[in-house]
Design a protein around this motif. Sequence first.
Motif, PDB file in Angstrom:
ATOM      1  N   PRO A 166       0.816  -1.209   0.000  1.00  9.44           N
ATOM      2  CA  PRO A 166       0.000   0.000   0.000  1.00  9.44           C
ATOM      3  C   PRO A 166       0.857   1.269   0.000  1.00  9.44           C
ATOM      4  O   PRO A 166       1.917   1.331   0.617  1.00  9.44           O
ATOM      5  CB  PRO A 166      -0.799  -0.101   1.294  1.00  9.44           C
ATOM      6  N   PRO A 210      -4.462   6.223   5.730  1.00  7.61           N
ATOM      7  CA  PRO A 210      -4.947   5.554   4.526  1.00  7.61           C
ATOM      8  C   PRO A 210      -6.294   4.850   4.703  1.00  7.61           C
ATOM      9  O   PRO A 210      -7.011   4.632   3.730  1.00  7.61           O
ATOM     10  CB  PRO A 210      -3.847   4.552   4.189  1.00  7.61           C
ATOM     11  N   PHE A 211      -6.635   4.523   5.941  1.00  8.05           N
ATOM     12  CA  PHE A 211      -7.924   3.870   6.206  1.00  8.05           C
ATOM     13  C   PHE A 211      -8.304   4.074   7.656  1.00  8.05           C
ATOM     14  O   PHE A 211      -7.456   4.352   8.505  1.00  8.05           O
ATOM     15  CB  PHE A 211      -7.885   2.374   5.878  1.00  8.05           C
ATOM     16  N   ILE A 247     -11.726   3.713   3.220  1.00  8.13           N
ATOM     17  CA  ILE A 247     -10.420   3.811   2.583  1.00  8.13           C
ATOM     18  C   ILE A 247     -10.314   5.157   1.896  1.00  8.13           C
ATOM     19  O   ILE A 247     -11.161   5.526   1.069  1.00  8.13           O
ATOM     20  CB  ILE A 247     -10.191   2.647   1.599  1.00  8.13           C
ATOM     21  N   GLN A 272      -7.648   6.676  -3.422  1.00  9.32           N
ATOM     22  CA  GLN A 272      -6.464   6.044  -4.003  1.00  9.32           C
ATOM     23  C   GLN A 272      -6.316   6.528  -5.439  1.00  9.32           C
ATOM     24  O   GLN A 272      -7.300   6.615  -6.175  1.00  9.32           O
ATOM     25  CB  GLN A 272      -6.595   4.521  -3.971  1.00  9.32           C
ATOM     26  N   ASN A 304      -5.403  -0.640  -5.728  1.00 11.39           N
ATOM     27  CA  ASN A 304      -4.775   0.002  -4.574  1.00 11.39           C
ATOM     28  C   ASN A 304      -5.717   0.054  -3.374  1.00 11.39           C
ATOM     29  O   ASN A 304      -5.271  -0.045  -2.225  1.00 11.39           O
ATOM     30  CB  ASN A 304      -4.261   1.387  -4.958  1.00 11.39           C
ATOM     31  N   GLN A 354      -4.936  -1.574   0.373  1.00  9.80           N
ATOM     32  CA  GLN A 354      -5.183  -0.916   1.659  1.00  9.80           C
ATOM     33  C   GLN A 354      -6.127  -1.761   2.522  1.00  9.80           C
ATOM     34  O   GLN A 354      -5.924  -1.879   3.731  1.00  9.80           O
ATOM     35  CB  GLN A 354      -5.785   0.482   1.446  1.00  9.80           C
TER      36      GLN A 354
END
Length: 154
Positions: free
Chosen positions: A19, A28-29, A38, A41, A74, A78
């Motif tokens: 990731p 990112p999450f 999420i 991306q 992506n 994640q």
Amino acid sequence: MTSPIEARLAELGVTLPTPVAPVANYVPFVVSKGMLYISGQIPVGPNGVEYVGKLGDTLSIEDGRAAARLCAINILAQARAALGDLERVARIVKLTGFVNSAADFGDQPKIVNGASDFFVEVFGDKGRHARSAVGVSGLPFGVGVEVEAVIEIA
């Protein structure tokens, strides 16, 4: 032993990348109350940022669909980092796709289908989701597409 989702990804010729780390002040999450959120991306591939440009100008619909698919890959990277195992995905609930669009471009839904179709290929009916496809005047690093997701956790 390979999980059914990992086996399906292999059938599709997809290897999930490591990731991408955030480039600003966000995570990112986030996992909250049985849901995985999420962050957006972008189409980062093995050689870095891909599909730079505007849809309806320097990028074609095929380019945009491929960019959206890469964003979806992506997102799964994640999700695996967040959950440890993609078998914990109960459902893809919602996608929001942002399409870097020329002023007269109106095919944003066709572009975001690149991500939507990928999730259905991987998860079947669990991959069907609510969605928004929004035209914007610019995206980070000049990319053509960004996609964010909400996923229900099993």
